[in-house]
Design a protein around this motif. Sequence first.
Motif, PDB file in Angstrom:
ATOM      1  N   UNK A 126      -1.029  -8.015  11.608  1.00 39.79           N
ATOM      2  CA  UNK A 126      -0.065  -8.104  10.511  1.00 39.79           C
ATOM      3  C   UNK A 126       1.367  -7.947  11.029  1.00 39.79           C
ATOM      4  N   UNK A 127       1.555  -6.998  11.947  1.00 39.11           N
ATOM      5  CA  UNK A 127       2.886  -6.805  12.524  1.00 39.11           C
ATOM      6  C   UNK A 127       3.321  -8.048  13.299  1.00 39.11           C
ATOM      7  N   UNK A 128       2.406  -8.641  14.053  1.00 44.13           N
ATOM      8  CA  UNK A 128       2.743  -9.838  14.826  1.00 44.13           C
ATOM      9  C   UNK A 128       3.076 -11.021  13.920  1.00 44.13           C
ATOM     10  N   UNK A 129       2.343 -11.171  12.824  1.00 44.94           N
ATOM     11  CA  UNK A 129       2.671 -12.240  11.869  1.00 44.94           C
ATOM     12  C   UNK A 129       4.079 -12.043  11.307  1.00 44.94           C
ATOM     13  N   UNK A 130       4.392 -10.804  10.940  1.00 42.34           N
ATOM     14  CA  UNK A 130       5.713 -10.515  10.374  1.00 42.34           C
ATOM     15  C   UNK A 130       6.803 -10.765  11.420  1.00 42.34           C
ATOM     16  N   UNK A 131       6.562 -10.358  12.656  1.00 43.84           N
ATOM     17  CA  UNK A 131       7.548 -10.557  13.717  1.00 43.84           C
ATOM     18  C   UNK A 131       7.717 -12.038  14.039  1.00 43.84           C
ATOM     19  N   UNK A 132       6.615 -12.775  14.067  1.00 44.70           N
ATOM     20  CA  UNK A 132       6.706 -14.213  14.304  1.00 44.70           C
ATOM     21  C   UNK A 132       7.466 -14.885  13.168  1.00 44.70           C
ATOM     22  N   UNK A 137      12.198 -17.799  11.251  1.00 45.17           N
ATOM     23  CA  UNK A 137      13.315 -17.923  10.313  1.00 45.17           C
ATOM     24  C   UNK A 137      14.645 -17.890  11.087  1.00 45.17           C
ATOM     25  N   UNK A 138      14.764 -16.993  12.056  1.00 41.50           N
ATOM     26  CA  UNK A 138      15.994 -16.919  12.858  1.00 41.50           C
ATOM     27  C   UNK A 138      16.232 -18.238  13.600  1.00 41.50           C
ATOM     28  N   UNK A 139      15.189 -18.794  14.191  1.00 40.09           N
ATOM     29  CA  UNK A 139      15.332 -20.058  14.923  1.00 40.09           C
ATOM     30  C   UNK A 139      15.621 -21.209  13.966  1.00 40.09           C
ATOM     31  N   UNK A 140      14.993 -21.198  12.797  1.00 36.77           N
ATOM     32  CA  UNK A 140      15.249 -22.238  11.802  1.00 36.77           C
ATOM     33  C   UNK A 140      16.736 -22.274  11.468  1.00 36.77           C
ATOM     34  N   UNK A 142      19.200 -21.150  13.395  1.00 34.74           N
ATOM     35  CA  UNK A 142      19.959 -21.585  14.570  1.00 34.74           C
ATOM     36  C   UNK A 142      19.863 -23.090  14.787  1.00 34.74           C
ATOM     37  N   UNK A 143      18.691 -23.655  14.560  1.00 35.30           N
ATOM     38  CA  UNK A 143      18.533 -25.103  14.700  1.00 35.30           C
ATOM     39  C   UNK A 143      19.278 -25.844  13.591  1.00 35.30           C
ATOM     40  N   UNK A 144      19.509 -25.164  12.466  1.00 31.28           N
ATOM     41  CA  UNK A 144      20.281 -25.768  11.389  1.00 31.28           C
ATOM     42  C   UNK A 144      19.546 -26.855  10.625  1.00 31.28           C
ATOM     43  N   UNK A 145      18.232 -26.835  10.694  1.00 27.31           N
ATOM     44  CA  UNK A 145      17.449 -27.808   9.925  1.00 27.31           C
ATOM     45  C   UNK A 145      16.854 -27.060   8.743  1.00 27.31           C
ATOM     46  N   UNK A 146      17.355 -27.305   7.547  1.00 32.53           N
ATOM     47  CA  UNK A 146      16.870 -26.562   6.382  1.00 32.53           C
ATOM     48  C   UNK A 146      15.409 -26.870   6.092  1.00 32.53           C
ATOM     49  N   UNK A 147      14.717 -25.897   5.558  1.00 31.31           N
ATOM     50  CA  UNK A 147      13.321 -26.141   5.173  1.00 31.31           C
ATOM     51  C   UNK A 147      13.236 -27.308   4.195  1.00 31.31           C
ATOM     52  N   UNK A 148      12.142 -28.024   4.276  1.00 33.58           N
ATOM     53  CA  UNK A 148      11.902 -29.150   3.378  1.00 33.58           C
ATOM     54  C   UNK A 148      11.402 -28.589   2.053  1.00 33.58           C
ATOM     55  N   UNK A 149      11.957 -29.087   0.965  1.00 42.13           N
ATOM     56  CA  UNK A 149      11.515 -28.616  -0.356  1.00 42.13           C
ATOM     57  C   UNK A 149      10.030 -28.881  -0.539  1.00 42.13           C
TER      58      UNK A 149
END
Length: 172
Positions: A126-132, A137-140, A142-149
Amino acid sequence: LPGFITSPQPHRLRFHEITLVDDGQGHVQVGGDNVGIRPSRLLVTAPGEVRSWRIGQRRLRGQVAFFETDFVREFAGASAVGAFPFLHDTRRTRTLDLQPYDRRRVDRLMDEMRSELANLRADSVHALRAQLYQLLVALQRLFGTPPIRSDPAAAHARRFEQLVDQRFAQSS
């Protein structure tokens, strides 16, 4: 990177991989792209991609997070592909050169994951899932590509594309 395959021999990945280079230089051929490797460069690879490394004189050092798509689906649901497009559209967003502040943040997140793996407990998954999730989210951002609706038809189309890519990778 103990145990990390840096061979010039081509090999196919079966998982997502996020590599952050601390030291070393060279090139990696991945998914038909020739990507330069240098300190503070983050490289994203996806399941089914074939890669081979050409490392310079100094040994490659860095951090790696690798995981299967199903691991992401467990916390992001069926929309995992749309939630983190940089993981799947690697032809467009394969590398990122991190600025010092962002580098420290990504290092910290990856260090927390490594610490959890070194001290496994009953609830570590559970901790690893949360950390991943935090790392993705941090990388998303930084990459600047918004999530797809979330659009059910688009999600089905993306899943179909993913299955076609997966079957193609298995047949070659």
